[in-house]
Design a protein around this motif. Sequence first.
Motif, short mmCIF file in Angstrom:
data_model
loop_
_atom_site.label_atom_id
_atom_site.label_comp_id
_atom_site.label_asym_id
_atom_site.label_seq_id
_atom_site.Cartn_x
_atom_site.Cartn_y
_atom_site.Cartn_z
N ALA A 355 -6.58 83.63 32.48
CA ALA A 355 -6.09 83.97 31.14
C ALA A 355 -7.17 84.56 30.24
O ALA A 355 -7.42 84.08 29.15
N PRO A 356 -7.85 85.64 30.69
CA PRO A 356 -8.91 86.22 29.86
C PRO A 356 -8.34 86.89 28.62
O PRO A 356 -7.20 87.36 28.62
N LEU A 357 -9.14 86.93 27.57
CA LEU A 357 -8.70 87.60 26.35
C LEU A 357 -8.40 89.07 26.62
O LEU A 357 -7.44 89.62 26.09
N GLU A 358 -9.22 89.70 27.45
CA GLU A 358 -9.01 91.11 27.80
C GLU A 358 -8.45 91.20 29.21
O GLU A 358 -9.14 90.89 30.18
N PRO A 359 -7.19 91.64 29.37
CA PRO A 359 -6.65 91.83 30.72
C PRO A 359 -7.41 92.92 31.46
O PRO A 359 -8.17 93.69 30.88
N ARG A 360 -7.18 93.01 32.76
CA ARG A 360 -7.83 94.03 33.57
C ARG A 360 -7.46 95.43 33.08
O ARG A 360 -6.31 95.68 32.72
N ALA A 361 -8.46 96.30 33.12
CA ALA A 361 -8.24 97.67 32.67
C ALA A 361 -9.27 98.56 33.36
O ALA A 361 -10.35 98.10 33.74
N ALA A 362 -8.94 99.82 33.52
CA ALA A 362 -9.87 100.78 34.12
C ALA A 362 -9.51 102.18 33.68
O ALA A 362 -8.34 102.51 33.44
N VAL A 363 -10.54 103.01 33.56
CA VAL A 363 -10.39 104.44 33.36
C VAL A 363 -11.10 105.12 34.53
O VAL A 363 -12.27 104.82 34.80
N ALA A 364 -10.39 106.01 35.23
CA ALA A 364 -10.96 106.68 36.41
C ALA A 364 -10.95 108.18 36.20
O ALA A 364 -9.97 108.75 35.70
N ARG A 365 -12.04 108.83 36.63
CA ARG A 365 -12.16 110.29 36.52
C ARG A 365 -12.77 110.85 37.80
O ARG A 365 -13.81 110.36 38.25
N TRP A 366 -12.11 111.83 38.39
CA TRP A 366 -12.63 112.53 39.56
C TRP A 366 -13.21 113.86 39.13
O TRP A 366 -12.62 114.59 38.33
N GLU A 367 -14.37 114.21 39.67
CA GLU A 367 -14.97 115.53 39.52
C GLU A 367 -15.34 116.00 40.91
O GLU A 367 -16.38 115.61 41.44
N GLY A 368 -14.45 116.77 41.50
CA GLY A 368 -14.61 117.12 42.90
C GLY A 368 -14.42 115.88 43.75
O GLY A 368 -13.40 115.19 43.64
N ASP A 369 -15.43 115.58 44.59
CA ASP A 369 -15.33 114.37 45.40
C ASP A 369 -16.16 113.23 44.82
O ASP A 369 -16.46 112.25 45.51
N ALA A 370 -16.52 113.33 43.56
CA ALA A 370 -17.28 112.27 42.88
C ALA A 370 -16.35 111.50 41.94
O ALA A 370 -15.56 112.10 41.20
N LEU A 371 -16.46 110.19 41.96
CA LEU A 371 -15.57 109.32 41.19
C LEU A 371 -16.38 108.51 40.19
O LEU A 371 -17.38 107.89 40.55
N THR A 372 -15.94 108.51 38.95
CA THR A 372 -16.52 107.65 37.91
C THR A 372 -15.42 106.73 37.39
O THR A 372 -14.32 107.19 37.06
N VAL A 373 -15.75 105.44 37.28
CA VAL A 373 -14.78 104.45 36.80
C VAL A 373 -15.44 103.58 35.75
O VAL A 373 -16.55 103.08 35.94
#
Length: 712
Positions: A355-373
């Motif tokens: 029961a965390p105050l902040e639920p799970r969340a993510a922002v994902a961005r692909w640039e070619g075959d490179a992934l930033t999360v």
Amino acid sequence: MRKNESPDWNFEPERYELEEGARYRLGLARRDFLRFSGAGLLVVLAARPSLTAQRGGPPQPDEIGAWLHVSEEGRVTVFTGKVEVGQNIRTSLTQAVADELYCALERVELVMGDTARTPYDRGTFGSLTTPTMAPQLRRMAGAARETLLELASERWETGTDSLRLEDGRVAEQGSDRSVSWGSLTQGKRLTRQVTADPAPSESRAGRYLGRSIPKIDGDAFVTGRHRFTSDLKLDGMLYGKMVRPAGFGAKLRSVDAEAARAMPGVVVVADGDFVGVAAPTAALARQAADAIRAEWSVPPQPSGAEIFDYLKSHPAETVGWRRRANHSAGSVEQAWAAAAHSLQSSYSVAYIAHAPLEPRAAVARWEGDALTVWTGTQRPFGVRAELAEAFKLPEEKVRVMVPDTGSGYGGKHTGDAALEAARLARAAGKPVKLVWTREEEFSWAYFRPAGLIDVRGAIDSEGLVTGWECHNYNSGASGIRTPYEVVNQKIEFHPADSPLRQGSYRALAATANHFAREVHMDELAALAGREPLRFRLHNLRDERMIGVLKAAAEKFGWGRKAAAGSGVGIACGTEKGGYVATCAEVKASPGRPVEIVRLVTAFECGAVVNPRHLESQVEGAIVQGIGGALFEAIEFEEGRITNNRFSRYRVPRFRDVPKLETVLVDRPDLPSAGAGETPIVALAPALSNAVFQAAGVRLRSLPLAPRGLRQS
């Protein structure tokens, strides 16, 4: 970027090259975390595979890890793979570095939990940051201090004994000569290598460690200026939403997504059992997910009503756990045969949610075959490995960044939301943000394991525990060993085939094992007619445990007669290098809720780094522990969670929390241990023991009284 806030979301590090002719120049591996620009002093550490393996982590190659940089402007940037999830290590680690460098806190900036910029770290868990990372950063800061003194010594052609560090400068005693840190590098990039096992440097300042320094950038959280993962917004970003299965272990039989695909801007991903959407707005994403018709096949599963019998009758093999947890000494059978009193009891603990105050969340961005999360996780490098494996990428193609996160409690070790957001982003060709709802958090995150614990104890006519047998089914091995002096012991952990997803929770299984042990100790004391505190002290030799028991009892006024309808209880324990004792007073009578009147907790974790924040850690653990002790429990039937929202899942409320009194037992002669977990372990047994004294009802299951006290 403001000092000590999370790294800028769009920071793109440049290649780092050493200046020719730098006195401390080394041939550095071109690792991502060395990619920062600007002249100054860089402190690095050469890791050896044997050392990292001994510390429990995976073997690492012989590589250079960058930990600290002093810029031309005299700013100090510190790099650590640890993350801030509310435990306030950003402040305590800043204190450690500033103390070693004799500088103001404002001069130090921490970069945390960024796999492209920080050294590898197994994760932020196990109360390990204070005992492991703080000394590490002190060593790095100490190396920087000595290097700055050496550089000034060379410039002035004098010994270092007459030099001292001031805030951003090196000064010579007995003269008015001083020089700024930045000017000592003369515009070059200088590198100082530290061996993997240097002796910790001794801080002579004592300016910050041991003091109640306010939380670094606490105002950003109070005013809402801090950006959590769910606050991030990238150009062209879409919003993700998952279509969840009908139950645990469900298999997708069919899916009709035509209505969702017809919506403007909506991307649908249906691959195996993965079904999700990405849309230009969060509202449209919800609408599209609701429009998808999915049919699932859910296998038969046990319900909550039968869980403890199920766990005991469904063993599972877990490599290594039995060897690490099991312990035997002497002969428990001989102890039972010769005992003046013996008792066998069973104790149980329910599955509970983080029961965390902040639920799970993510922002994902692909640039070619490179992934930033960007995501809130306790294991950024672990999540990087998960993403690399899922998308068949080399790990250097994946970057994970962790904004300071709204609590974890052991519940954010995995990258569930990160994997989902990345999968949707790859299909959409645009960045995707995915934020779990509260219902998803309750249903699809992992839980603290349920468990059944069978305990048998024997005592002689002198009140000494002579035999102890403990069998834990499923909940885990942490804290399973007894701290009491017992000649004859048999202790075993039995992994089970859990029907629910389970994993780490604050203090792991130590809460369950301490509950069973400390309630059983009270039962043995009552059986022999012994006073509970004296009975414990009579069976202890550990001076640190004796110390917290006496400190809690003295503050509580142990021994005074409780008011009518009230009872008092005591319990103690040790875990993660810390020692705790809790005294509780409750009002309890059949048919009514248990009311906590008073709680006193004594805690000792070696040298105290920040008294105010240590007290907050203790009290936070106690408040959280009230929920698991009295009413928190996951309810489930046919593979579904039936109380997956706060209106159905009871967490502590203001009225549940009494006055909390905390005694910090400072031991400056001992290394500092972590404090995030241990304080929780003694609360539940202290409450159970107090209820027994108040109402004569022995409660052996957690939660103790979710719907009021019933007469047994």
